[in-house]
Design a protein around this motif. Structure first.
Motif, short mmCIF file in Angstrom:
data_model
loop_
_atom_site.label_atom_id
_atom_site.label_comp_id
_atom_site.label_asym_id
_atom_site.label_seq_id
_atom_site.Cartn_x
_atom_site.Cartn_y
_atom_site.Cartn_z
N PHE A 46 7.11 -3.52 -50.58
CA PHE A 46 7.86 -2.77 -51.54
C PHE A 46 8.58 -3.84 -52.51
O PHE A 46 8.35 -3.37 -53.90
N ALA A 47 9.24 -4.53 -52.09
CA ALA A 47 10.04 -5.53 -53.22
C ALA A 47 9.15 -6.12 -54.01
O ALA A 47 9.23 -6.35 -55.21
N ASP A 48 7.84 -6.54 -53.51
CA ASP A 48 6.91 -7.35 -54.13
C ASP A 48 6.29 -6.45 -55.24
O ASP A 48 6.10 -6.99 -56.52
N ILE A 96 7.20 2.74 -44.54
CA ILE A 96 8.75 2.83 -44.00
C ILE A 96 9.15 3.90 -43.41
O ILE A 96 9.87 3.78 -42.25
N ALA A 97 8.94 5.04 -44.04
CA ALA A 97 8.96 6.41 -43.47
C ALA A 97 8.48 6.62 -42.20
O ALA A 97 9.04 7.01 -41.19
N ARG A 98 7.14 5.94 -41.86
CA ARG A 98 6.43 6.53 -40.71
C ARG A 98 6.96 5.47 -39.53
O ARG A 98 7.16 5.94 -38.53
N GLN A 99 7.30 4.41 -39.91
CA GLN A 99 7.92 3.33 -38.97
C GLN A 99 9.28 3.91 -38.35
O GLN A 99 9.48 3.60 -37.36
N LEU A 101 8.04 -6.05 -42.97
CA LEU A 101 6.95 -6.00 -43.43
C LEU A 101 6.83 -5.07 -44.94
O LEU A 101 6.58 -5.70 -45.95
N ALA A 102 6.70 -3.94 -44.46
CA ALA A 102 6.85 -2.90 -45.51
C ALA A 102 7.97 -3.05 -46.48
O ALA A 102 7.84 -2.95 -47.84
#
Length: 142
Positions: free
Chosen positions: A98-100, A24-27, A93-94
């Protein structure tokens, strides 16, 4: 499941969470970079537009370079748009991943509590069985 197995699975899920957060941070950095590139293109276009509005005489070579820049900037903007769409999709997607992973960890926490309770119950039962049975004292008649 045994408690140690649950702890290992939880550790793996935690590592997965960290990986999703890194993605998430990278994107998000990619999105910020795309916005910076878009701002740079806007600034160059604005500067180019100001030079035409000044009423100055422009030679043919400068006009040709300006036209080439405009064409290249439109191509670059299309690439930026694609990069933003891709980054946004990857962030979505991330976030789902993460939620999963969080849900998996919650389920493992419940399983661990149940495993601890089952172990405690089994231990109590073994201790009860291991205690010598007290023989009832017989009373003598008076």
């Amino acid at each position: 499941m045994k408690e140690r197995l649950i702890e290992r699975l939880d550790l793996l899920a935690e590592i997965g969470e960290a990986a999703w957060l890194q993605e998430i941070a990278r994107q998000s950095r990619s999105l910020a970079q795309a916005e910076e590139q878009r701002a740079l293109l806007r600034a160059y276009r604005e500067k180019l537009g100001q030079s035409w509005r000044g009423g100055n005489v422009v030679d043919a070579a400068a006009a040709k370079r300006a036209a080439e820049f405009i064409a290249a900037s439109h191509h670059a903007e299309a690439q930026i748009d694609r990069m933003e769409r891709h980054a946004t999709q990857q962030i979505d997607l991330a976030r789902r991943g993460f939620a999963d992973a969080q849900e998996r960890r919650r389920g493992l926490a419940v399983a661990k509590r149940e495993a601890v309770l089952a172990t405690d119950r089994a231990t109590e039962q073994r201790l009860e069985r291991a205690q010598p049975q007290a023989v009832p004292k017989l009373r003598k008649p008076p």
